[in-house]
Scaffold this motif. Structure first.
Motif, PDB file in Angstrom:
ATOM      1  N   GLN A 330      45.672  43.583  34.904  1.00 35.24           N
ATOM      2  CA  GLN A 330      45.227  43.113  34.847  1.00 35.24           C
ATOM      3  C   GLN A 330      43.807  43.265  34.849  1.00 35.24           C
ATOM      4  N   PRO A 331      43.318  43.266  32.961  1.00 40.48           N
ATOM      5  CA  PRO A 331      41.709  43.829  32.804  1.00 40.48           C
ATOM      6  C   PRO A 331      40.883  43.363  33.466  1.00 40.48           C
ATOM      7  N   THR A 332      40.399  41.991  34.072  1.00 46.38           N
ATOM      8  CA  THR A 332      39.972  41.325  34.551  1.00 46.38           C
ATOM      9  C   THR A 332      40.293  41.248  36.675  1.00 46.38           C
ATOM     10  N   ALA A 333      41.462  41.914  36.602  1.00 43.52           N
ATOM     11  CA  ALA A 333      41.699  41.652  38.235  1.00 43.52           C
ATOM     12  C   ALA A 333      40.143  42.585  38.908  1.00 43.52           C
ATOM     13  N   HIS A 334      40.205  42.238  40.489  1.00 42.73           N
ATOM     14  CA  HIS A 334      39.548  42.109  41.464  1.00 42.73           C
ATOM     15  C   HIS A 334      39.440  41.534  42.387  1.00 42.73           C
ATOM     16  N   PRO A 335      39.406  42.394  43.995  1.00 43.70           N
ATOM     17  CA  PRO A 335      40.096  41.395  45.153  1.00 43.70           C
ATOM     18  C   PRO A 335      38.764  40.929  45.561  1.00 43.70           C
ATOM     19  N   THR A 336      37.472  40.731  44.548  1.00 44.92           N
ATOM     20  CA  THR A 336      36.482  39.694  45.916  1.00 44.92           C
ATOM     21  C   THR A 336      35.465  39.511  44.257  1.00 44.92           C
ATOM     22  N   LEU A 337      35.096  39.997  42.799  1.00 41.91           N
ATOM     23  CA  LEU A 337      34.787  39.952  41.586  1.00 41.91           C
ATOM     24  C   LEU A 337      35.659  39.254  40.454  1.00 41.91           C
ATOM     25  N   ARG A 338      37.022  38.935  41.021  1.00 39.50           N
ATOM     26  CA  ARG A 338      37.905  38.518  39.551  1.00 39.50           C
ATOM     27  C   ARG A 338      37.189  36.763  38.940  1.00 39.50           C
ATOM     28  N   GLU A 339      36.310  36.193  39.313  1.00 39.31           N
ATOM     29  CA  GLU A 339      36.007  34.735  38.511  1.00 39.31           C
ATOM     30  C   GLU A 339      34.736  35.457  37.458  1.00 39.31           C
ATOM     31  N   GLU A 340      33.978  36.675  38.333  1.00 36.33           N
ATOM     32  CA  GLU A 340      33.015  36.931  37.660  1.00 36.33           C
ATOM     33  C   GLU A 340      33.603  37.245  36.560  1.00 36.33           C
ATOM     34  N   ARG A 341      34.124  38.959  36.559  1.00 40.83           N
ATOM     35  CA  ARG A 341      34.866  39.307  35.832  1.00 40.83           C
ATOM     36  C   ARG A 341      36.021  38.742  34.685  1.00 40.83           C
ATOM     37  N   GLN A 342      36.581  37.625  34.985  1.00 46.66           N
ATOM     38  CA  GLN A 342      36.689  37.336  34.455  1.00 46.66           C
ATOM     39  C   GLN A 342      35.961  36.364  32.879  1.00 46.66           C
ATOM     40  N   ILE A 343      34.776  35.338  33.401  1.00 41.81           N
ATOM     41  CA  ILE A 343      33.241  35.616  32.636  1.00 41.81           C
ATOM     42  C   ILE A 343      32.308  36.760  31.765  1.00 41.81           C
ATOM     43  N   ALA A 344      32.983  37.686  32.506  1.00 39.41           N
ATOM     44  CA  ALA A 344      32.712  38.447  31.488  1.00 39.41           C
ATOM     45  C   ALA A 344      33.348  38.710  30.525  1.00 39.41           C
TER      46      ALA A 344
END
Length: 437
Positions: A330-344
């Motif tokens: 998933q291009p937005t995957a991250h253990p702690t920044l997922r929500e921030e990456r999805q908004i970006a």
């Protein structure tokens, strides 16, 4: 929307060229001489950038530095889902739109990619094959075992089904004006589903319906694609490399490089967006669609932006329909920044789709960019992803495939990859055998 009945005889749809001055067929035949994946990558890169590229984030073979978009007279109104309305659609995530989201690279993909390729090439030199070769990646969820595909002919048939449906979504009733474009899109579909060694594709030992990628390069030449064909062919070659190395590197272990972890390691999403854009070859498909529809000419940034948005609109729709969470990578995957990456991620999509309209891009390219919001809902491919089971090929699709490619292969039931049906279907056969998928 004026669309020619055939792509034969139209001029170039992309105004920008690469370093290589030959045809798509000549480029393919030169690239097919490669003996390792690294050699294939470097040869394709040389054709794209020339000999002076520094192999850093300025290299637009792997990366993309977006130019500033100048507003022109828009040909189209903005779509209903836009910067001003995104906060109303919680199905693709809360947070709406954040202006000024960065579209700059933070990670150089070159050294990471070369490290995984070195691992794959070393494995091939030792053993001839890797354990993941021709494994089935349609199995969900992502932690399910990756098994040798017992019937790659099924994947080939569904790749052509998907190509027909994508081309219909992008081109309407003119979906088969260019046979070369349809075959090309099918070749861009299958490496997501099967772990196909890139050199098997280049050598013609992996085929679909008896056709090699070389056959499609010859079709491009016959249809007069010219430089458009070179751009598309280099795009699909890079796609096969990307799709293969991400599968080689997927499983944790002492040799794992962590390709996607490194690309997803910040709050910024541009590195991951561009990796996925190249890995899906939406750029080459955008050129194929433009030629099929007689659209152009445009500069390359219009095609890259359309490609970026096609992949992003697809993922936004998959988020809304609860398909995205089943994706392996998933291009937005991250253990702690997922929500921030999805908004970006959403914000970048909304910026670029707005730019497509403001720049005055043709309706076909703007539609291509936002088409994922529709085709994810309509295509069997995504219904299969969601349900975890195959949907039978309809008689209408079988008739179309029979006209385009010949008879649809009957499903085989042998589970052993060493069976004759699986050898020919999975690319372990020679060009002289008759049982290709």
């Amino acid at each position: 929307m004026l669309i020619e009945s055939s792509s034969n005889g139209i001029g170039p749809v992309c105004l920008d060229s690469v370093h290589y001055a030959g045809s798509a067929l000549a480029a393919f035949e030169e690239l097919a001489k490669s003996t390792t994946i690294e050699e294939l990558l470097r040869s394709a890169h040389l054709m794209w950038c020339g000999p002076t590229c520094p192999e850093d984030t300025s290299c637009d073979f792997l990366h993309y530095s977006r130019p500033t978009v100048s507003s022109r007279e828009p040909r189209l109104p903005q779509f209903g889902y836009n910067k001003d309305t995104s906060h109303l659609f919680a199905a693709v995530g809360d947070g709406g739109y954040v202006p000024g989201t960065a579209t700059i690279h933070e990670v150089n993909a070159w050294p990471i990619l070369l490290k995984v390729i070195a691992r794959a090439d070393a494995g091939h030199q030792r053993n001839g094959r890797l354990d993941c070769d021709y494994s089935d990646w349609t199995t969900k969820p992502h932690d399910a075992p990756r098994l040798q595909n017992p019937d790659p002919a099924v994947s080939a048939t569904r790749s052509y089904r998907d190509a027909l449906q994508w081309m219909a979504a992008w081109c309407g009733e003119h979906y088969k004006a260019s046979p070369a474009a349809l075959h090309y899109v099918a070749w861009a579909a299958i490496p997501d589903d099967l772990c196909i060694p890139p050199l098997d594709v280049m050598r013609g030992t992996f085929r679909m319906f008896g056709r090699s990628l070389h056959s499609t390069a010859a079709d491009m030449e016959a249809e007069g694609w010219g430089n458009d064909g070179v751009l598309a062919m280099l795009g699909v070659v890079l796609q096969y490399i990307y799709q293969y190395v991400e599968k080689v590197d997927f499983r944790p272990g002492p040799d794992q490089v962590g390709l996607h972890t490194q690309l997803n390691n910040t709050a910024g999403v541009w590195d991951s967006i561009m990796y996925h854009t190249r890995g899906h070859d939406a750029f080459g498909c955008a050129i194929a669609v433009a030629r099929n529809c007689g659209v152009g000419p445009h500069h390359s940034d219009a095609f890259v932006d359309a490609a970026i948005n096609c992949g992003m609109s697809m993922n936004l729709a998959k988020m809304a329909l609860d398909v995205y969470r089943k994706d392996d990578i998933q291009p937005t995957a991250h253990p702690t920044l997922r929500e921030e990456r999805q908004i970006a991620y959403r914000s970048v999509y909304l910026d670029i789709i707005d730019d497509q309209v403001r720049r005055g891009d043709h309706e076909v390219l703007v539609n291509f960019g936002r088409s994922g919001l529709a085709f994810v809902q309509l295509m069997e491919r995504y219904r299969e992803r969601r349900s975890g089971r195959r949907i039978p090929i309809t008689p209408q699709i079988s008739a179309e495939l029979n006209q385009l490619c010949g008879p649809v292969p009957a499903p085989h039931h042998q589970s052993s990859p060493s069976s004759p049906a699986c050898r020919s279907a999975s690319g372990l056969s020679t060009q002289t055998e008759s049982g290709h998928v």
